[in-house]
Write an enzyme that holds these catalytic residues in place. Structure first.
Site, short mmCIF file in Angstrom:
data_model
loop_
_atom_site.label_atom_id
_atom_site.label_comp_id
_atom_site.label_asym_id
_atom_site.label_seq_id
_atom_site.Cartn_x
_atom_site.Cartn_y
_atom_site.Cartn_z
N ARG A 33 0.85 -1.20 0.00
CA ARG A 33 0.00 0.00 0.00
C ARG A 33 0.88 1.24 0.00
NH1 ARG A 33 -5.60 -0.52 1.15
NH2 ARG A 33 -6.13 -2.42 0.07
N ARG A 88 -3.76 6.93 0.93
CA ARG A 88 -4.30 8.10 1.63
C ARG A 88 -3.33 8.77 2.58
NH1 ARG A 88 -9.69 4.98 3.15
NH2 ARG A 88 -8.10 3.41 3.31
N ARG A 118 -6.55 11.96 -6.38
CA ARG A 118 -7.82 11.25 -6.26
C ARG A 118 -8.99 12.21 -6.39
NH1 ARG A 118 -10.02 7.84 -1.28
NH2 ARG A 118 -11.05 9.81 -0.93
N ASP A 128 -6.43 -2.03 -8.00
CA ASP A 128 -6.99 -2.73 -6.84
C ASP A 128 -7.27 -4.17 -7.25
OD1 ASP A 128 -8.10 -1.94 -4.01
OD2 ASP A 128 -9.37 -3.53 -4.81
N TYR A 145 -14.66 -11.59 -1.17
CA TYR A 145 -15.46 -10.40 -1.50
C TYR A 145 -16.63 -10.77 -2.43
CZ TYR A 145 -11.86 -7.49 0.61
OH TYR A 145 -11.00 -6.91 1.50
#
Ligand code: CP3
Length: 345
Positions: free
Chosen positions: A23, A27, A36, A73, A151
């Site tokens: 990662r 953010r 973004r 992703d 998921y």
């Protein structure tokens, strides 16, 4: 020009032990948040090769890592198999119609047809090949079939995995059908990432620890190995990194096998144990607990301890899972500098 990161994956001599962070973009970087905002939302950023390329390169310039990881992703894969996906602020990813039946699995796109739809990923990689410095490797990636299936079946992140596990113990044939279908797509996806220019590929099994050790091979590891075998057969010089998070019991029992190059050690597994069980077979990546990044002192302590254990032999510095959004950027820079300092020859 040789790339230090690729050399380290292949156990060649390097001037110091390379470092990157899981990662890596995200953010915690104000520069990422700016781009973004420009893209609109997270998925639009993944779909925009120009902007995805920009945020992939940011951590190289800002924190000084030795390799870039493609910005994308893992969930774009089920998305392109036909499952509508959205990212909801505060909740994370959501598939509105999780897969429940055999007919629904049959209706999903499979194999090369699904992989062909991920054009924006290949476009991003092609741009990166033009813009990355020649000595920096580009890491492509995928989710492991099991992690993707969690998921697809739960429809979102889960703490208990109860829907997947109900399937695992009461209808394993259906779970295997899903895992097989995803595996076929991922095989082509990896090959296409490499053909677009990825220098290395990593398979993230972030939710490996949800499976009991005696079932891990059957429901996850064997599919990951099938993917790495497929890649290594076609492109033996491309390093494959496996990252199954939370499987120290599986490691301890000596159950790790397969044709790949690097084993990503999660932060819950002692590096000395990983070295003892796997160090003569695989290069080890890892494994600082990401929350140590909140303290520079605790970061240095861990980096020195990792260096003492691994001595720069068959090792790549990394976090033992992803960086959190509120980590100060200067602490991430400190981590990278410390890894490079302690391992310089
Ligand atoms: O590492 C990198 O810099 C490359 C980019 C990358 C992202 N996701 C960007 C992202 C990678 C390698 C991933 C993989 C991924 N995605 C995994 C496996 C790795 C891991 O951390 O275990 C998983 C499980 C996902 C699924 C996913 N994507 C979740 C659960 C979330 C929500 C997370 C959260 O904290 O809200 C995402 C969103 C996501 N993927 C973000 C980023 C930068 C945050 C999105 C944003 O708000 O900008």
């Amino acid at each position: 020009m040789s790339k230090i990161f690729v050399d380290a994956c292949l156990r060649k001599e390097t001037p110091y032990t390379p470092v990157w962070m899981m990662r890596q973009a995200g953010r915690y970087l104000p520069e990422y948040m700016e781009v973004r905002k420009q893209a609109g939302d997270f998925l639009s950023l993944c779909h925009n090769p120009e902007l995805a390329c920009e945020v992939t390169i940011q951590p190289l310039d800002i924190v000084g890592v030795d390799a870039a990881i493609l910005f994308s992703d893992i969930l774009v894969i089920p998305n392109e198999m036909g499952m509508a996906l959205k990212f909801v602020k505060g909740e994370g990813p959501i598939f509105d119609k999780p897969v429940e039946t055999e007919a629904e699995v049959d209706a999903l796109l499979g194999g090369e047809e699904a992989a062909n739809r991920l054009t924006y990923v290949y476009e991003t990689i092609k741009l990166l090949k033009q813009r990355l410095p020649e000595d920096k490797a580009l890491i492509g990636f995928t989710g492991a079939p099991w992690t993707l299936a969690t998921y697809m079946i739960e429809g979102q992140g889960t703490k208990t995995y109860n829907i997947c596990k109900k399937m695992m113990y009461s209808n394993p044939e259906l779970l295997h059908k899903i895992l097989k279908k995803v595996t076929q797509v991922v095989k082509f996806y990896m090959i296409k990432q490499i053909e677009a220019g990825a220098d290395v590929v990593q398979i993230f099994d972030s939710w490996a620890s949800a499976i009991e050790p005696s079932k891990y091979d059957e429901f996850s590891w064997k599919y990951m190995v099938e993917i790495s075998d497929f890649v290594k057969e076609k492109y033996p010089h491309i390093p494959v990194i496996m990252f199954p998070k939370g499987v120290s019991a599986f490691i301890e029992r000596g159950l790790v096998y397969g044709n790949f190059d690097v084993f990503g050690v999660d932060w819950g597994t002692p590096m000395a144990l990983a070295k003892e069980k796997l160090g003569n077979k695989y290069v080890l990546q890892g494994n600082m607990e990401p929350c140590r990044l909140y303290s520079k002192e605790k970061t240095t302590e861990c980096v020195e301890s990792l260096q003492n254990i691994m001595q720069g032999e068959g090792h790549i510095f990394n976090l033992g899972h992803g960086i959190l959004p509120d980590v100060p950027v200067e602490n991430a820079i400190h981590f990278v500098k410390e890894c490079q300092r302690v391992s310089k020859k």
